[in-house]
Motif scaffolding. Structure first.
Motif, short mmCIF file in Angstrom:
data_model
loop_
_atom_site.label_atom_id
_atom_site.label_comp_id
_atom_site.label_asym_id
_atom_site.label_seq_id
_atom_site.Cartn_x
_atom_site.Cartn_y
_atom_site.Cartn_z
N ALA A 58 51.66 -32.48 1.43
CA ALA A 58 52.74 -31.58 1.60
C ALA A 58 52.30 -30.27 2.19
CB ALA A 58 53.09 -31.17 0.11
N SER A 59 53.26 -29.48 2.70
CA SER A 59 52.93 -28.06 3.29
C SER A 59 52.56 -27.13 1.91
CB SER A 59 54.04 -27.64 4.02
OG SER A 59 54.13 -26.40 4.21
N GLY A 60 51.80 -26.37 2.42
CA GLY A 60 51.46 -25.47 1.25
C GLY A 60 52.67 -24.61 0.94
N TRP A 61 53.41 -24.39 1.87
CA TRP A 61 54.65 -23.49 1.69
C TRP A 61 55.76 -24.33 0.74
CZ3 TRP A 61 53.83 -18.76 2.36
CH2 TRP A 61 52.86 -18.39 3.25
N GLN A 62 55.65 -25.62 0.73
CA GLN A 62 56.27 -26.53 0.03
C GLN A 62 55.80 -26.30 -1.44
OE1 GLN A 62 56.68 -30.63 0.90
NE2 GLN A 62 58.25 -30.90 -0.39
N THR A 63 54.61 -26.05 -1.54
CA THR A 63 53.95 -26.02 -2.96
C THR A 63 54.27 -24.80 -3.47
OG1 THR A 63 52.20 -27.47 -2.13
CG2 THR A 63 51.94 -26.06 -4.15
N CYS A 64 54.65 -23.79 -2.49
CA CYS A 64 54.92 -22.55 -3.13
C CYS A 64 56.45 -22.31 -3.48
CB CYS A 64 54.87 -21.33 -1.93
SG CYS A 64 53.41 -20.90 -1.45
N GLY A 65 57.27 -23.06 -2.80
CA GLY A 65 58.53 -23.39 -3.24
C GLY A 65 58.70 -23.96 -4.52
N ILE A 66 57.90 -25.10 -4.71
CA ILE A 66 58.11 -25.88 -6.06
C ILE A 66 57.41 -24.94 -7.01
CG2 ILE A 66 56.87 -27.77 -7.15
CD1 ILE A 66 56.92 -29.40 -4.39
N MET A 67 56.47 -24.16 -6.77
CA MET A 67 55.88 -23.08 -7.91
C MET A 67 57.04 -22.10 -8.34
SD MET A 67 53.09 -20.06 -7.75
CE MET A 67 54.30 -19.19 -6.71
N MET A 68 57.77 -21.71 -7.31
CA MET A 68 58.89 -20.80 -7.60
C MET A 68 60.06 -21.42 -8.45
SD MET A 68 59.39 -17.61 -7.31
CE MET A 68 60.54 -16.87 -8.14
N ARG A 69 60.34 -22.74 -7.98
CA ARG A 69 61.30 -23.41 -8.87
C ARG A 69 60.95 -23.59 -10.22
NH1 ARG A 69 66.90 -25.31 -7.95
NH2 ARG A 69 67.04 -25.85 -10.20
N LEU A 70 59.81 -24.01 -10.45
CA LEU A 70 59.19 -24.00 -11.95
C LEU A 70 59.22 -22.64 -12.39
CD1 LEU A 70 56.51 -26.69 -11.35
CD2 LEU A 70 58.67 -27.18 -12.15
N MET A 71 58.93 -21.68 -11.85
CA MET A 71 59.07 -20.47 -12.62
C MET A 71 60.32 -19.86 -13.09
SD MET A 71 55.78 -18.26 -10.83
CE MET A 71 56.02 -16.87 -11.43
N VAL A 72 61.50 -20.25 -12.16
CA VAL A 72 62.57 -19.88 -12.33
C VAL A 72 63.35 -20.70 -13.37
CG1 VAL A 72 64.85 -19.98 -11.48
CG2 VAL A 72 63.14 -19.01 -10.05
N ASP A 73 62.76 -21.82 -13.48
CA ASP A 73 63.37 -22.94 -14.40
C ASP A 73 62.87 -22.73 -15.88
OD1 ASP A 73 65.18 -23.92 -12.82
OD2 ASP A 73 63.87 -25.87 -12.29
N ASN A 74 61.56 -22.30 -15.74
CA ASN A 74 60.99 -22.17 -17.08
C ASN A 74 60.44 -20.81 -17.73
OD1 ASN A 74 60.22 -25.09 -17.82
ND2 ASN A 74 59.92 -24.83 -15.81
N TYR A 75 60.26 -19.97 -16.72
CA TYR A 75 59.47 -18.42 -17.15
C TYR A 75 60.52 -17.24 -16.68
CZ TYR A 75 56.24 -14.72 -16.34
OH TYR A 75 55.78 -13.37 -16.53
N LEU A 76 61.15 -17.23 -15.50
CA LEU A 76 61.93 -15.96 -15.21
C LEU A 76 63.25 -15.96 -15.77
CD1 LEU A 76 60.66 -15.88 -11.51
CD2 LEU A 76 59.98 -14.24 -13.22
#
Length: 153
Positions: A58-76
């Motif tokens: 995977a692209s590192g930028w995709q990993t960033c996007g996945i991290m962001m989605r997990l943060m929005v769904d679970n933290y922010l």
């Protein structure tokens, strides 16, 4: 973990949260790469085998996007998250491969009430993205702006 309402005052230095479980597929790796990072090792398993990665990654930028989605769904929280002025550090430490399951571990490093905007504070945090083997695949140090509880009264 389900997202709960978190104000600035709920985020003390030393707090550690873990969340997420996201399966990564070859199809989504290739789809992301086609649109945003069309390097051969992100587009094709055979091409990836010809590189030091030894296969599709995977692209590192995709990993960033996945991290962001997990943060929005679970933290922010939409009620309290006020955005971010950016990242201080981003590191891609291991490749993310098809079949990996990703999750996030976040540690609050520092908090500070804004002098110019007393209704909010800033939270400096270290975020790690881990795979199913508990290997850290990516880290960030970032700052978030979070609404203060007193401002909601």
């Amino acid at each position: 973990m389900t997202r709960q309402l978190r104000y600035f005052e709920d985020l003390a230095p030393g707090l550690v949260l873990e969340f997420g479980d996201r399966l990564i597929t070859a199809e989504e790796i290739v789809a992301f790469a086609r649109d945003y990072d069309p390097q051969p090792f992100h587009l094709d398993e055979a091409a990836g085998r010809q590189t030091h990665f030894g296969g599709l990654v995977a692209s590192g930028w995709q990993t960033c996007g996945i991290m962001m989605r997990l943060m929005v769904d679970n933290y922010l929280c939409p009620e309290t998250s006020l955005g971010s002025p950016g990242l201080d550090e981003l590191r891609w430490l291991r490749p993310v491969r098809p079949g990996d399951r990703l999750r996030v571990r976040l540690e609050v490093l520092e908090t500070r009430v804004s002098r110019s905007r007393p209704e909010m504070g800033t939270v400096r945090q270290r975020t790690e993205v881990l795979n199913q083997k508990d290997e850290v695949v990516m880290t960030t140090i970032s700052v978030g702006m979070i609404r203060r509880r007193e401002s909601a009264l």
